[in-house]
Design an enzyme around this catalytic site. Sequence first.
Site, PDB file in Angstrom:
ATOM      1  CB  SER A 225      -1.188  -0.483   1.181  1.00  0.00           C
ATOM      2  OG  SER A 225      -1.685   0.879   1.061  1.00  0.00           O
TER       3      SER A 225
ATOM      4  CG  ASP B 282      -6.543  -3.202  -3.541  1.00  0.00           C
ATOM      5  OD1 ASP B 282      -6.836  -2.393  -2.320  1.00  0.00           O
ATOM      6  OD2 ASP B 282      -5.204  -3.778  -3.092  1.00  0.00           O
TER       7      ASP B 282
ATOM      8  CG  HIS C 290      -5.076  -2.916   0.685  1.00  0.00           C
ATOM      9  ND1 HIS C 290      -4.853  -2.428  -0.910  1.00  0.00           N
ATOM     10  CD2 HIS C 290      -4.578  -2.174   2.161  1.00  0.00           C
ATOM     11  CE1 HIS C 290      -4.212  -1.654   0.088  1.00  0.00           C
ATOM     12  NE2 HIS C 290      -4.351  -1.428   1.217  1.00  0.00           N
TER      13      HIS C 290
END
Length: 533
Positions: free
Chosen positions: A236, A470, A498
């Site tokens: 991320s 996602d 995610h």
Amino acid sequence: MTTVLLTGCTGAPGPGPAEEEPDDIEEAAADRAVEPGTPEAFAGQEIEWDTCYTGDDLEAAVDEGGEGDWLGALDCGTVSVPLDYADPDGRTLDLHMVRAAATGDEPLGSLVINGGGPGVTGSETLFWETMSPRVRASFDLVSFDPRGVGRSEGLECGNWDEIDRVLANIGDTDPADLTDEELVPLERAARLYAEDCAEEAGEDFLYNIGSVNVARDMDIIRDALGDDALTYLGYSYGTYVGALYAQMYPQATRALVLDGAVETEHTNAEAAYEQDVAFQESWELFVEYCVTDMAACPFDSADGAEADMDEVFAYLDAELPEVEGEPVDSWTFAWMITMALYDEYLWEDISQAIRAVRAQDEEEIDTSFSYLYEYAFGAVGASPRPRAAADEWEDSTSAMTAINCADREDPTDVEAYREAAARTTAEASFFSGGVWTVLPCAYWTETEEAPTGFTAPDAPPIVVVGTVGDPATPYAWAQRLADQLETATLVTYEGAGHTIYGYGVSSCVESELDDYLIDGTVPEEGLSCPGML
């Protein structure tokens, strides 16, 4: 419909940033005379490792769901870095480090992992055993609290409760219909938040909290670990730091996996709009999968799901069932769903909980809500990773806000945020409001922003991983980053949730990326790994 506010022999210091591109970071900071490379005074550090969890701390961490043998074997230490790389003789920061030592006899070095956020600590990142046995044997797994996070002088500032209170008052109004007068309390709360953070943390600290300096810190960390070149896994937000590192220190880069790529070019308001839309699309993927593939889906059709959810939310607001003594209203349940969308293997749990409410089955509501509630608000929290029991720092919102505001050039006119929020409301009926949470950036103090347009042309092969469904980092962001970085290859996971690598979910993703990290074998261009979608 209820909406949700959404809020990776001792080496010498690495070479300085590449100089070929006009947007390179050293040109951006030229007026502050930031010297290339790692300051000499911070090279050659030796980390004094000691056991992270013992006694009561270990017992508390196990109570939170951790595994005792894993946690008891973790080591902690510190690495010293300058607050301001333009003034290396000035104030320093001690970065908190966490290590899971390699299980093999001849490890290749360290795999440095940034768990995302911004605001995720190293203790959270390595709270649960992670990575395949092959990777565990080949590398020490190392994570750290980035500057301003956790035990690395974790930032605590501002009154976010006031922002939440104001947002609750205007949450049912389309942003396009808000009057200037109605926006005044939100502007005031956002401005006061920014001013309080500048006063509490100091403008110098906030100037230097951004990802450019986290990338510089990682080169000192690499050197302290004794690695000639960095092997890195960024999840991320951690993908941003990794991409910056590849641009700034290409000759000190060995291998980078960037999983769940973040957008590097847009303002925070535009990025928040795209994220809200991604959550909406993930919800719609869930609904379609539910109707098509689940044996006991609570919806009769995808087209009727929104009306069905309106009934669910109305029931919850009227009855307020309790979980762990806390009432669950429509907003609380919507947040539970939001967090569960981070993991495709929770889709059945979402379906079961909605089904229980539609049946008005109090016993089943209690059973089905308990796990989702704990996932959203308990040990896992909004990261969505567990916060280790030994961590006393809990204000990840401040760090996330400060780092996001530091990294990007944001508009100072509230109308730009209103316009982005209005587009979100039009396109993401279930998940909107995230744009307003970045409004403090309009009033933020001066910072050293991260560069834009960088391509890391001199870096070795990089692997970017994108998940089609996602919700938090849209697949399009992974495609953009893979196109942006000249040496990058994109690996696609055709599932949801995610990030994906290191969890043992996809054997295709695991084997390909394990090979890349261990022996440098780059996945085939265009590789797509099957998932549930």
